[in-house]
Design a protein around this motif. Structure first.
Motif, PDB file in Angstrom:
ATOM      1  N   ASP A 192       0.832  -1.196   0.000  1.00 17.58           N
ATOM      2  CA  ASP A 192       0.000   0.000   0.000  1.00 17.58           C
ATOM      3  C   ASP A 192       0.869   1.250   0.000  1.00 17.58           C
ATOM      4  O   ASP A 192       2.073   1.195   0.243  1.00 17.58           O
ATOM      5  N   ASN A 193       0.232   2.384  -0.270  1.00 15.61           N
ATOM      6  CA  ASN A 193       0.887   3.696  -0.162  1.00 15.61           C
ATOM      7  C   ASN A 193       2.061   3.856  -1.126  1.00 15.61           C
ATOM      8  O   ASN A 193       3.113   4.377  -0.771  1.00 15.61           O
ATOM      9  N   ASN A 194       1.868   3.402  -2.365  1.00  8.48           N
ATOM     10  CA  ASN A 194       2.920   3.546  -3.379  1.00  8.48           C
ATOM     11  C   ASN A 194       2.849   4.879  -4.111  1.00  8.48           C
ATOM     12  O   ASN A 194       3.765   5.205  -4.866  1.00  8.48           O
ATOM     13  N   TRP A 195       1.772   5.624  -3.923  1.00  8.04           N
ATOM     14  CA  TRP A 195       1.579   6.883  -4.641  1.00  8.04           C
ATOM     15  C   TRP A 195       1.797   8.066  -3.710  1.00  8.04           C
ATOM     16  O   TRP A 195       1.430   8.024  -2.531  1.00  8.04           O
ATOM     17  N   VAL A 196       2.390   9.127  -4.240  1.00  3.91           N
ATOM     18  CA  VAL A 196       2.545  10.378  -3.502  1.00  3.91           C
ATOM     19  C   VAL A 196       2.070  11.519  -4.395  1.00  3.91           C
ATOM     20  O   VAL A 196       2.574  11.688  -5.514  1.00  3.91           O
ATOM     21  N   ARG A 201       9.264  13.749   6.540  1.00 10.08           N
ATOM     22  CA  ARG A 201       8.048  13.063   6.950  1.00 10.08           C
ATOM     23  C   ARG A 201       7.394  13.796   8.119  1.00 10.08           C
ATOM     24  O   ARG A 201       8.034  14.083   9.132  1.00 10.08           O
ATOM     25  N   ASP A 257       2.832   9.328   8.897  1.00  6.71           N
ATOM     26  CA  ASP A 257       2.996   8.214   7.970  1.00  6.71           C
ATOM     27  C   ASP A 257       2.444   8.539   6.590  1.00  6.71           C
ATOM     28  O   ASP A 257       2.880   7.962   5.590  1.00  6.71           O
ATOM     29  N   ARG A 258       1.499   9.440   6.521  1.00  7.75           N
ATOM     30  CA  ARG A 258       0.868   9.797   5.243  1.00  7.75           C
ATOM     31  C   ARG A 258       1.333  11.139   4.683  1.00  7.75           C
ATOM     32  O   ARG A 258       1.433  11.312   3.480  1.00  7.75           O
ATOM     33  N   TYR A 276       0.977  13.949   0.075  1.00  9.02           N
ATOM     34  CA  TYR A 276       0.148  12.941   0.761  1.00  9.02           C
ATOM     35  C   TYR A 276       0.407  11.596   0.104  1.00  9.02           C
ATOM     36  O   TYR A 276       0.310  11.460  -1.126  1.00  9.02           O
ATOM     37  N   ARG A 277       0.722  10.612   0.922  1.00  5.98           N
ATOM     38  CA  ARG A 277       1.038   9.276   0.409  1.00  5.98           C
ATOM     39  C   ARG A 277      -0.176   8.369   0.559  1.00  5.98           C
ATOM     40  O   ARG A 277      -0.819   8.335   1.615  1.00  5.98           O
ATOM     41  N   PHE A 278      -0.505   7.637  -0.509  1.00  8.10           N
ATOM     42  CA  PHE A 278      -1.693   6.775  -0.460  1.00  8.10           C
ATOM     43  C   PHE A 278      -1.478   5.528  -1.303  1.00  8.10           C
ATOM     44  O   PHE A 278      -0.504   5.416  -2.025  1.00  8.10           O
TER      45      PHE A 278
END
Length: 204
Positions: A25-29, A159, A162-163, A202-204
């Motif tokens: 998960d969270n491969n996109w920023v 950072r 986490d997001r 934002y990381r998602f």
């Protein structure tokens, strides 16, 4: 060849990214911020006169896909930048707008750290449009050719959670464009700007 080379680079980057994609998960920023584009001090002579191009600051957005924790593919977009073109002894002779979408591949040195520096390289396509003559050239038809060029990037992510993260970066973009007045080439503008950016991601 000038067009085929960057297209080949884009295709190669896509081929690298596709098989390396992973299921975490969270491969996109996604990032939103501002960049100040500062053309180099001496972009060349036009019609025998030394030229200068003004800086411009505009909102920007980027989307990065992290196909490994260290490697990411990044696309930068922006609200159109606006620049004044001046000639020595004549002042402002034109105004133009430009969109510089840039696709690049980044390497993040410490992706799991609070502070993570990165470097990147890619390809840029700059579209000049809505170019208007002014001053001594008022009434003339002025055009600036679109440009393909390489781009380099250095920066760091900080950072926040986490997001959420903050990003500061500096980009160098190779932009070389022929300039025409009433259809006649009067020189080449080697814009080659440095772009300074701050953004919230934002990381998602």
């Amino acid at each position: 060849m000038k067009v085929l080379l960057p297209l080949a680079l884009v295709a190669t980057l896509g081929a690298i990214a596709t098989p390396a994609a992973h299921a975490d998960d969270n491969n996109w920023v996604v990032r939103f911020g501002v960049h100040a584009v500062a053309p180099k001090d001496n972009p060349g002579s036009l019609a025998g006169a030394q030229s200068s191009i003004s800086s411009s600051t505009r909102p920007t957005a980027s989307l990065e896909y992290l196909f490994t924790p260290n490697w990411g593919l990044d696309l930068l977009a922006a609200w159109p930048f606006q620049h004044d073109v001046k000639l020595a002894g004549l002042g402002k002779v034109a105004q133009t707008k430009e969109l510089p979408p840039t696709l690049g591949i980044n390497y993040h040195f410490m992706p799991d750290s609070v502070w993570s520096p990165f470097v990147g390289v890619g390809v840029n396509y700059t579209n000049f449009f809505d170019t208007k003559s002014a001053g001594a050239l008022k009434g003339a038809s002025v055009s600036i050719a679109n440009s393909w060029g390489v781009a380099a990037r250095v920066g760091f992510d900080l950072r926040i959670t986490d997001r959420w993260l903050a990003t500061a970066d500096v980009r160098w973009i190779n932009i070389d464009s022929d300039v025409k007045v009433n259809g006649t080439r009067v020189g080449k503008a080697a814009v080659d700007p440095i772009a300074f950016g701050l953004s919230l991601g934002y990381r998602f």
